[in-house]
Design a protein around this motif. Structure first.
Motif, PDB file in Angstrom:
ATOM      1  N   GLN A  98       0.828  -1.207   0.000  1.00 14.79           N
ATOM      2  CA  GLN A  98       0.000   0.000   0.000  1.00 14.79           C
ATOM      3  C   GLN A  98       0.863   1.258   0.000  1.00 14.79           C
ATOM      4  O   GLN A  98       0.560   2.231  -0.694  1.00 14.79           O
ATOM      5  N   PHE A  99       1.938   1.221   0.774  1.00 13.40           N
ATOM      6  CA  PHE A  99       2.830   2.370   0.839  1.00 13.40           C
ATOM      7  C   PHE A  99       3.511   2.612  -0.510  1.00 13.40           C
ATOM      8  O   PHE A  99       3.634   3.757  -0.966  1.00 13.40           O
ATOM      9  N   ALA A 100       3.961   1.546  -1.157  1.00 12.84           N
ATOM     10  CA  ALA A 100       4.598   1.678  -2.470  1.00 12.84           C
ATOM     11  C   ALA A 100       3.635   2.289  -3.481  1.00 12.84           C
ATOM     12  O   ALA A 100       4.032   3.138  -4.301  1.00 12.84           O
ATOM     13  N   ARG A 101       2.366   1.910  -3.425  1.00  9.48           N
ATOM     14  CA  ARG A 101       1.383   2.474  -4.349  1.00  9.48           C
ATOM     15  C   ARG A 101       1.114   3.939  -4.015  1.00  9.48           C
ATOM     16  O   ARG A 101       0.901   4.764  -4.918  1.00  9.48           O
ATOM     17  N   TRP A 102       1.102   4.285  -2.727  1.00  5.97           N
ATOM     18  CA  TRP A 102       0.934   5.681  -2.316  1.00  5.97           C
ATOM     19  C   TRP A 102       2.092   6.525  -2.845  1.00  5.97           C
ATOM     20  O   TRP A 102       1.893   7.627  -3.366  1.00  5.97           O
ATOM     21  N   LEU A 103       3.307   6.002  -2.723  1.00  7.04           N
ATOM     22  CA  LEU A 103       4.477   6.724  -3.237  1.00  7.04           C
ATOM     23  C   LEU A 103       4.405   6.880  -4.753  1.00  7.04           C
ATOM     24  O   LEU A 103       4.802   7.925  -5.296  1.00  7.04           O
ATOM     25  N   GLU A 104       3.909   5.874  -5.433  1.00  2.00           N
ATOM     26  CA  GLU A 104       3.796   5.965  -6.891  1.00  2.00           C
ATOM     27  C   GLU A 104       2.876   7.116  -7.292  1.00  2.00           C
ATOM     28  O   GLU A 104       3.138   7.826  -8.278  1.00  2.00           O
ATOM     29  N   GLN A 105       1.824   7.332  -6.530  1.00  5.47           N
ATOM     30  CA  GLN A 105       0.930   8.458  -6.813  1.00  5.47           C
ATOM     31  C   GLN A 105       1.646   9.797  -6.645  1.00  5.47           C
ATOM     32  O   GLN A 105       1.368  10.763  -7.363  1.00  5.47           O
ATOM     33  N   LEU A 106       2.588   9.840  -5.689  1.00  3.32           N
ATOM     34  CA  LEU A 106       3.314  11.080  -5.433  1.00  3.32           C
ATOM     35  C   LEU A 106       4.293  11.420  -6.548  1.00  3.32           C
ATOM     36  O   LEU A 106       4.754  12.568  -6.624  1.00  3.32           O
ATOM     37  N   ARG A 107       4.619  10.460  -7.379  1.00  2.00           N
ATOM     38  CA  ARG A 107       5.543  10.737  -8.482  1.00  2.00           C
ATOM     39  C   ARG A 107       4.973  11.777  -9.452  1.00  2.00           C
ATOM     40  O   ARG A 107       5.727  12.475 -10.133  1.00  2.00           O
ATOM     41  N   THR A 108       3.666  11.854  -9.531  1.00  2.00           N
ATOM     42  CA  THR A 108       3.041  12.899 -10.336  1.00  2.00           C
ATOM     43  C   THR A 108       2.797  14.095  -9.436  1.00  2.00           C
ATOM     44  O   THR A 108       1.983  14.051  -8.518  1.00  2.00           O
ATOM     45  N   GLY A 109       3.545  15.173  -9.679  1.00  2.00           N
ATOM     46  CA  GLY A 109       3.480  16.347  -8.822  1.00  2.00           C
ATOM     47  C   GLY A 109       2.260  17.206  -9.085  1.00  2.00           C
ATOM     48  O   GLY A 109       1.484  16.946 -10.020  1.00  2.00           O
ATOM     49  N   PRO A 110       2.075  18.265  -8.303  1.00  2.00           N
ATOM     50  CA  PRO A 110       0.934  19.177  -8.482  1.00  2.00           C
ATOM     51  C   PRO A 110       0.925  19.827  -9.853  1.00  2.00           C
ATOM     52  O   PRO A 110      -0.133  20.250 -10.332  1.00  2.00           O
ATOM     53  N   ASP A 111       2.114  19.924 -10.481  1.00  2.00           N
ATOM     54  CA  ASP A 111       2.217  20.529 -11.808  1.00  2.00           C
ATOM     55  C   ASP A 111       2.097  19.518 -12.934  1.00  2.00           C
ATOM     56  O   ASP A 111       2.261  19.850 -14.110  1.00  2.00           O
TER      57      ASP A 111
END
Length: 213
Positions: A98-111
């Motif tokens: 679950q944590f790895a998938r959460w981090l993957e989402q963070l790879r796409t930044g606000p911009d």
């Protein structure tokens, strides 16, 4: 923040993720990570550093122990109950996935651009060893790579121009310290740590160094 001319092609956009770990012993494997919390601390690219909002969403899990050994004094720091963790803690493989998938989402930044995650810890050496071991052991790899880790104490030593030995929060200027309690709840402490890191990233250093005295 001004754009640094000519730097864009050399800079890997980075998302800093503040992580705090609570464990029941000194090393992973013989002992267990009993909880961990993570929150975005900010984004860094060729244009500079942008802190995350203080209310940024975080990630938190309490984990089922992986061994039969523990240090009672270490476990007591977190305030968690071992019997409750054995009965109801999240399976480490599930939690780390679950944590790895959460981090993957963070790879796409606000911009909308892609960012590389880097863990931030205080001190990083303890939290990193547990987080990296658990990620590799239960997911097969680390989204941070094998060295994507930044230590806040080291950052302060470099910015302040002081020796690393003896650094503690009490030795830091008051303006750097978040007005948050250190509760030993992993998500609370990850959030406090994220604010300290962001303050350091935007700090000009001690007054005497800035003024040249």
């Amino acid at each position: 923040m001004g754009t640094r001319s000519g730097a864009a092609g050399k800079v890997t956009p980075t998302v800093y993720v503040s992580v705090d770990v609570e464990a029941d012993g000194p090393i992973p494997g013989p002992y267990s990570m009993v909880s961990f919390g993570a929150v975005v601390a900010g984004w860094h690219d060729a244009d500079g550093f942008r802190p995350a909002p203080a209310t940024a969403a975080g990630f938190y899990r309490e984990l089922r122990p992986v061994s039969d050994t523990w240090v009672p004094e270490a476990l007591a720091v977190s305030g968690l109950d071992r019997a409750a963790l054995l009965a109801g803690g999240t399976d480490p493989a599930v939690a780390m996935g679950q944590f790895a998938r959460w981090l993957e989402q963070l790879r796409t930044g606000p911009d909308g651009r892609r960012y590389r995650p880097v863990m931030v810890g205080y001190p990083a050496v303890y939290d990193w060893q547990f987080l990296y071991w658990y990620l590799v052991r239960f997911t097969g790899s680390s989204p941070f790579g094998h060295s994507g880790c930044l230590d806040v104490k080291t950052l302060y030593a470099a910015r302040a121009g002081v020796p690393f030995a003896g650094i503690g929060k009490r030795s830091m200027p008051a303006e750097l310290l978040p007005d948050l309690p250190h509760t030993h709840h992993a998500l609370d402490d990850a959030r406090e740590q994220a604010l300290l890191f962001a303050n350091l990233m935007e700090w000009d250093g001690p007054h005497e160094r800035v003024s040249g005295r």
